[in-house]
Design an enzyme around this catalytic site. Sequence first.
Site, PDB file in Angstrom:
ATOM      1  N   ASP A  37       0.037 -38.676 -28.181  1.00  0.00           N
ATOM      2  CA  ASP A  37      -0.733 -39.783 -27.619  1.00  0.00           C
ATOM      3  C   ASP A  37      -1.686 -40.302 -28.687  1.00  0.00           C
ATOM      4  OD1 ASP A  37      -2.197 -41.563 -26.156  1.00  0.00           O
ATOM      5  OD2 ASP A  37      -2.947 -40.126 -24.679  1.00  0.00           O
ATOM      6  N   HIS A  38      -1.204 -41.264 -29.488  1.00  0.00           N
ATOM      7  CA  HIS A  38      -1.959 -41.789 -30.626  1.00  0.00           C
ATOM      8  C   HIS A  38      -2.130 -43.301 -30.514  1.00  0.00           C
ATOM      9  CE1 HIS A  38      -1.808 -38.619 -34.068  1.00  0.00           C
ATOM     10  NE2 HIS A  38      -1.949 -38.034 -32.896  1.00  0.00           N
ATOM     11  N   GLY A 106      -9.488 -34.544 -29.785  1.00  0.00           N
ATOM     12  CA  GLY A 106      -9.172 -35.804 -30.432  1.00  0.00           C
ATOM     13  C   GLY A 106      -9.355 -35.860 -31.930  1.00  0.00           C
ATOM     14  N   GLU A 107      -9.010 -37.046 -32.468  1.00  0.00           N
ATOM     15  CA  GLU A 107      -9.089 -37.323 -33.896  1.00  0.00           C
ATOM     16  C   GLU A 107      -9.709 -38.697 -34.114  1.00  0.00           C
ATOM     17  OE1 GLU A 107      -5.191 -36.412 -36.002  1.00  0.00           O
ATOM     18  OE2 GLU A 107      -4.601 -36.238 -33.904  1.00  0.00           O
ATOM     19  N   SER A 172      -8.259 -23.966 -30.813  1.00  0.00           N
ATOM     20  CA  SER A 172      -8.111 -23.615 -32.226  1.00  0.00           C
ATOM     21  C   SER A 172      -9.008 -22.456 -32.621  1.00  0.00           C
ATOM     22  CB  SER A 172      -8.422 -24.826 -33.103  1.00  0.00           C
ATOM     23  OG  SER A 172      -9.738 -25.303 -32.846  1.00  0.00           O
ATOM     24  N   GLY A 173      -9.885 -22.033 -31.711  1.00  0.00           N
ATOM     25  CA  GLY A 173     -10.794 -20.929 -31.973  1.00  0.00           C
ATOM     26  C   GLY A 173     -11.362 -20.397 -30.679  1.00  0.00           C
ATOM     27  N   THR A 190      -1.090 -25.460 -32.029  1.00  0.00           N
ATOM     28  CA  THR A 190      -0.038 -25.895 -32.950  1.00  0.00           C
ATOM     29  C   THR A 190       0.240 -24.870 -34.046  1.00  0.00           C
ATOM     30  OG1 THR A 190      -1.707 -27.137 -34.192  1.00  0.00           O
ATOM     31  CG2 THR A 190      -0.433 -28.346 -32.543  1.00  0.00           C
TER      32      THR A 190
END
Length: 320
Positions: A37-38, A106-107, A172-173, A190
């Site tokens: 979703d980008h 998000g990014e 991620s952590g 990922t």
Amino acid sequence: MVSIGYTLMCEQAGPKQLVDYAVRAEAAGFDQLVMSDHYYPWLESQGHSPYAWSVLGAVAHATSRAELMSFVTCPIRRYHPAVVAQKASTIGLLSDGRFTLGLGAGENLNEHVVGAWPHVQQRHEMFEEALQIIRPLLNGETLTFSGNHYDVPDAYVWDRPDSPVPMAVAASGRQSATLAAEYADAMVATDPDAHLVEMYEEAGGAGRPRYGQVSICYGPDEAESRKIAHDQFRWFGLGWKVNTDLPDTDAFEAATRSVREEDVAASISCGPDVDKHVAAFKKFVDAGFTHVAVVQIGGDSQPMFLDWAQEQLLPRLREL
């Protein structure tokens, strides 16, 4: 048995192609279809980025068996969390209960199109508030919410499936694994990181699904596959701490200028050897993931890949 997924990669195909690939992947025998979703692709050479939720609606209508998932949607800038709950419930209805809402923080690449990208600490606060909004709305509650970042004076999602749409959170952590355990029904990652799975289970996620994703570049010629992987996915090794803050395709081009073809091939299995691709997939299985989606790198190669996967890859993966 691990659920085997196929990734509908919005960054490397247009909307009609993605729906066609979804139908083909379901017919080939994939258990799940996950969709990125980008707003932007990572690199200009990828060349696409249609609106994922329109495509998901079409895929939900065009398929009948495979589970569906957003992999993943960011609910903190480009989308308001109350709207995310509404559209997730709609896809849940269109798919007859086959949809899982995958969420992540998000990014910059995608979220800056509506305003400045917040500092990482602020993003984490926004993300937790978003989860506090989405969860009750998916469950059919009328919500009034007032937080540091969001206000929801009065919201209720009218059209929902009989069972609430499951929610999965990218981790991620330890902090994000704890959020996934507290608010969601599953975890997304990922990297084939067994320690991350352990942290998720220790935080309360034991017995719940863990979703992973493995990138490969199948093709009859290994040298050509390596070139495609380098051209399309050389950003892959930068790591999420870098990827989350780069603003556009030019920035990714600059950040990956020194990445060599052999660097990419060292982390992405390339070529015709099914054993190499099975080994890459198996890393996630060994780390404790229950669902693993395959990314086939290269937009033009998807039909070829799906035929090969049906004949060679899927039978091998079923043995794991």
